[in-house]
Design a protein around this motif. Sequence first.
Motif, PDB file in Angstrom:
ATOM      1  N   GLY A  14      47.297  43.458  40.543  1.00 45.20           N
ATOM      2  CA  GLY A  14      46.779  42.401  41.387  1.00 45.20           C
ATOM      3  C   GLY A  14      46.218  41.243  40.582  1.00 45.20           C
ATOM      4  O   GLY A  14      45.943  41.342  39.386  1.00 45.20           O
ATOM      5  N   ALA A  15      46.075  40.103  41.265  1.00 45.43           N
ATOM      6  CA  ALA A  15      45.529  38.921  40.609  1.00 45.43           C
ATOM      7  C   ALA A  15      44.039  39.084  40.378  1.00 45.43           C
ATOM      8  O   ALA A  15      43.344  39.743  41.152  1.00 45.43           O
ATOM      9  CB  ALA A  15      45.799  37.688  41.469  1.00 45.43           C
ATOM     10  N   ARG A  16      43.558  38.442  39.326  1.00 44.18           N
ATOM     11  CA  ARG A  16      42.135  38.545  39.005  1.00 44.18           C
ATOM     12  C   ARG A  16      41.316  37.854  40.079  1.00 44.18           C
ATOM     13  O   ARG A  16      41.549  36.697  40.417  1.00 44.18           O
ATOM     14  CB  ARG A  16      41.872  37.907  37.653  1.00 44.18           C
ATOM     15  N   PRO A  17      40.322  38.555  40.645  1.00 47.69           N
ATOM     16  CA  PRO A  17      39.475  37.929  41.664  1.00 47.69           C
ATOM     17  C   PRO A  17      38.375  37.104  41.018  1.00 47.69           C
ATOM     18  O   PRO A  17      38.105  37.192  39.815  1.00 47.69           O
ATOM     19  CB  PRO A  17      38.893  39.132  42.401  1.00 47.69           C
ATOM     20  N   GLY A  18      37.707  36.317  41.845  1.00 48.31           N
ATOM     21  CA  GLY A  18      36.522  35.630  41.385  1.00 48.31           C
ATOM     22  C   GLY A  18      35.345  36.584  41.283  1.00 48.31           C
ATOM     23  O   GLY A  18      35.389  37.718  41.758  1.00 48.31           O
ATOM     24  N   VAL A  19      34.261  36.110  40.687  1.00 46.80           N
ATOM     25  CA  VAL A  19      33.097  36.967  40.471  1.00 46.80           C
ATOM     26  C   VAL A  19      32.519  37.450  41.794  1.00 46.80           C
ATOM     27  O   VAL A  19      32.206  38.634  41.959  1.00 46.80           O
ATOM     28  CB  VAL A  19      32.025  36.210  39.655  1.00 46.80           C
ATOM     29  N   GLN A  20      32.382  36.547  42.758  1.00 45.01           N
ATOM     30  CA  GLN A  20      31.790  36.943  44.034  1.00 45.01           C
ATOM     31  C   GLN A  20      32.676  37.937  44.772  1.00 45.01           C
ATOM     32  O   GLN A  20      32.191  38.896  45.377  1.00 45.01           O
ATOM     33  CB  GLN A  20      31.540  35.709  44.896  1.00 45.01           C
ATOM     34  N   ALA A  70      38.170  33.150  43.025  1.00 48.24           N
ATOM     35  CA  ALA A  70      36.968  32.814  43.773  1.00 48.24           C
ATOM     36  C   ALA A  70      37.258  31.709  44.758  1.00 48.24           C
ATOM     37  O   ALA A  70      37.906  30.720  44.462  1.00 48.24           O
ATOM     38  CB  ALA A  70      35.860  32.387  42.809  1.00 48.24           C
ATOM     39  N   GLY A  71      36.761  31.871  45.937  1.00 49.77           N
ATOM     40  CA  GLY A  71      36.961  30.872  46.962  1.00 49.77           C
ATOM     41  C   GLY A  71      38.225  31.054  47.745  1.00 49.77           C
ATOM     42  O   GLY A  71      38.424  30.430  48.757  1.00 49.77           O
ATOM     43  N   GLY A  72      39.129  31.884  47.294  1.00 48.38           N
ATOM     44  CA  GLY A  72      40.362  32.127  48.016  1.00 48.38           C
ATOM     45  C   GLY A  72      40.172  33.171  49.073  1.00 48.38           C
ATOM     46  O   GLY A  72      39.093  33.625  49.385  1.00 48.38           O
ATOM     47  N   GLU A  73      41.316  33.577  49.635  1.00 45.55           N
ATOM     48  CA  GLU A  73      41.267  34.592  50.694  1.00 45.55           C
ATOM     49  C   GLU A  73      40.800  35.915  50.133  1.00 45.55           C
ATOM     50  O   GLU A  73      41.274  36.383  49.114  1.00 45.55           O
ATOM     51  CB  GLU A  73      42.661  34.747  51.308  1.00 45.55           C
ATOM     52  N   GLN A  74      39.857  36.538  50.809  1.00 45.08           N
ATOM     53  CA  GLN A  74      39.336  37.826  50.365  1.00 45.08           C
ATOM     54  C   GLN A  74      40.392  38.899  50.550  1.00 45.08           C
ATOM     55  O   GLN A  74      41.008  38.995  51.599  1.00 45.08           O
ATOM     56  CB  GLN A  74      38.086  38.188  51.162  1.00 45.08           C
ATOM     57  N   GLN A  75      40.585  39.701  49.543  1.00 44.77           N
ATOM     58  CA  GLN A  75      41.510  40.817  49.617  1.00 44.77           C
ATOM     59  C   GLN A  75      40.783  42.063  49.156  1.00 44.77           C
ATOM     60  O   GLN A  75      41.176  42.728  48.217  1.00 44.77           O
ATOM     61  CB  GLN A  75      42.755  40.575  48.763  1.00 44.77           C
ATOM     62  N   GLY A  76      39.669  42.375  49.828  1.00 45.62           N
ATOM     63  CA  GLY A  76      38.824  43.456  49.382  1.00 45.62           C
ATOM     64  C   GLY A  76      39.219  44.820  49.851  1.00 45.62           C
ATOM     65  O   GLY A  76      38.645  45.803  49.435  1.00 45.62           O
ATOM     66  N   GLY A  77      40.176  44.943  50.759  1.00 45.17           N
ATOM     67  CA  GLY A  77      40.595  46.258  51.198  1.00 45.17           C
ATOM     68  C   GLY A  77      41.227  47.035  50.069  1.00 45.17           C
ATOM     69  O   GLY A  77      41.607  46.485  49.026  1.00 45.17           O
ATOM     70  N   ALA A  81      45.034  42.930  46.481  1.00 51.25           N
ATOM     71  CA  ALA A  81      45.262  42.680  45.063  1.00 51.25           C
ATOM     72  C   ALA A  81      43.959  42.707  44.272  1.00 51.25           C
ATOM     73  O   ALA A  81      43.914  43.184  43.135  1.00 51.25           O
ATOM     74  CB  ALA A  81      45.960  41.326  44.892  1.00 51.25           C
ATOM     75  N   ALA A  82      42.883  42.191  44.873  1.00 51.54           N
ATOM     76  CA  ALA A  82      41.603  42.160  44.161  1.00 51.54           C
ATOM     77  C   ALA A  82      41.083  43.574  43.903  1.00 51.54           C
ATOM     78  O   ALA A  82      40.587  43.876  42.808  1.00 51.54           O
ATOM     79  CB  ALA A  82      40.582  41.356  44.962  1.00 51.54           C
ATOM     80  N   TYR A  83      41.197  44.442  44.887  1.00 54.34           N
ATOM     81  CA  TYR A  83      40.759  45.832  44.680  1.00 54.34           C
ATOM     82  C   TYR A  83      41.582  46.490  43.577  1.00 54.34           C
ATOM     83  O   TYR A  83      41.035  47.216  42.735  1.00 54.34           O
ATOM     84  CB  TYR A  83      40.887  46.621  45.978  1.00 54.34           C
TER      85      TYR A  83
END
Length: 650
Positions: A14-20, A70-77, A81-83
């Motif tokens: 997955g793509a690297r997420p932002g810090v938040q 950061a600031g993009g669509e959250q993909q926390g599930g 990709a962020a998870y």
Amino acid sequence: MPTHRQPSLRATTGARPGVQEAEAILVEHYPRLVRLAYLTLPPSLGRHRRVLAAHATVQRALPRTPRGGAGGEQQGGVEGAAYRWVRHRILRGALRWRWWRGGGLPLVVGLRLFPTAGGAEELALDQALSSASAPARAAFALGVLEGLRDSDVRELLLQCQVADPGAALRTAQRLRESGGGRAEALLRAAEFDPCAVQTRPSDLLRRRQRSRTAAAGGVLALLAAGVAAVDLSARDAGAPVTAHAGAPGQMALARALDVDLLQRAPHDAWTDTARLDFSVWPARGERTADRALLRRALDAWAAPGASVRVSATADTVRTGPAAPARLLYAGAVDDAVVVLFHDGARVVRYAEPRSGAGAPALDFARTDDADVTTAASIVLGRTKDGARHLLAPWIAEAAVRDLLEPGGAARALAVADGGVTAAVPSPGTGAACASWPALQLRSSQQIVEDHAFLVTDLGDLAPVHLTHTPPPGKDAPARQPREATGGSALASWARSACLLGALRGAGVRSVNDWTYAHQQLPDDAGRAAWVCTRAETWRGRGRVLVQFQSPAGGPESAGSVVARVDDTAACSRFGQHVLAGAHWRSPSGKWFLLAAGSRGVSRITAAGTVAADERGTTLAVPVPQGSPVRLSARLASGGTLAPLAATDDD
């Protein structure tokens, strides 16, 4: 060393997420990620240091710079990709722990931390894991806990620079087999949970010699990178202590425990949305403004003391709130005062005695991806008279139907203005299965026209949705599950209902009764039905029971279970081809091998004591009593099909 093709980091992790975004993922999925790190880390660290190392590994996964998503669509599930990026970073850190030489561990003064000891099975698995390599432990955890396919595990291990992921996968498979089909349940036990730990003092005399100023009883100080702070509120000695995330997590927890930040949906939110689930339930009950009650409920959720009785549906995490939850209900129910919360993935029920002495209770139920039927009701409480349900705001009518009386009428169920039902009798089990009450609910015409469906209580907070798939029509496309309110569906469930007792407390979301074949029996014994009853759990795994329903049993008698398989896609849209067989004695006393396949089967073959080969979806051949026979089938598409595992009774 062989050269491995390295898959794209972005594609596999997955793509690297932002810090938040990464922080939000760590807080939301902290317990499962710490468990993954704990299982991967070297057992040679010892349980105390491995607990601390697991928390340190997870918290070090937080990116140090704000670049990325950061600031993009959250993909926390867990599928986002962020998870996947965060999980990869944690796994790589755990696999490389030996490179750090144990440095940077948090300081714990005066206490030793370790997970709660399990039973003999957990101990045996822990010993087996200790003898396995770190990549093998990681492959085992990724496959069992994260549900990844072998190909995905292989690519992830390659990204973590594991030299031989094939060997790790083979060892992981042996570990899975050694668990006797209970690998997931064992891994999710407290034995392997570094977020629910016990404490014991370290060497008291040595500590006294080293420092006269140490606080009596030991003060827990977790330093270095804001590693998990352990709640040491008043508890019995040796009781489990829940670990929470560090400074960011403490801020999130403070918000989650703020009564004023509880979410409350408008009462008409369900009338103007395309998403019908618990997120549009309004807050109901006469005590939704009782701040003291809500505060007690939130405190118990965040840190249940030794006096609180805690239970959870299978595979439901028991962690505290990570963000302000949604309030669904607060009010008196029979002899208890009940509060219901929803955090997006779980319904949490807090109950305390209405008067007099008694222990509070805290119950967790997994409800992710609930819909108009699986979010239609929640059990508020149970007494000897039955269970009271809280109905969804879109339910217009409620009735009770006995599944063992398919020709009987459903009787109306009294529902209070706040959506609380009268007591519904609990279904019986085993020899006591003389009736099986089910709720027949009808959705409001504001959301769907003429939609009635059945749910039944299997002991969890969320009732189970019952559906039916009728037998295949001649030259017709495959049938899809439908609501079990029609005549043929009720007739099928009359013979399957008592099998539901085996699914109590198993975290079942829905059960479908599929009549996949009919067979004309030898000796003019009539027409039998082959039925696959499939239970879907909230965690995505399925369990199937195949019944042979002889016409001699009568319209309300249970069929004979001839096959039983856990953790399978069989009898679902991802496993539409089914074959099962059974020995059957005709009314004249002759024994036969019977077999039936689903509509895609073109030929069935028997080998062993007898040899037979018949075109079509059924087979019947005389055999000696109890003789072993091997079955197989040919599909119309050209493939082959093995039978589902037979029960010991067959």
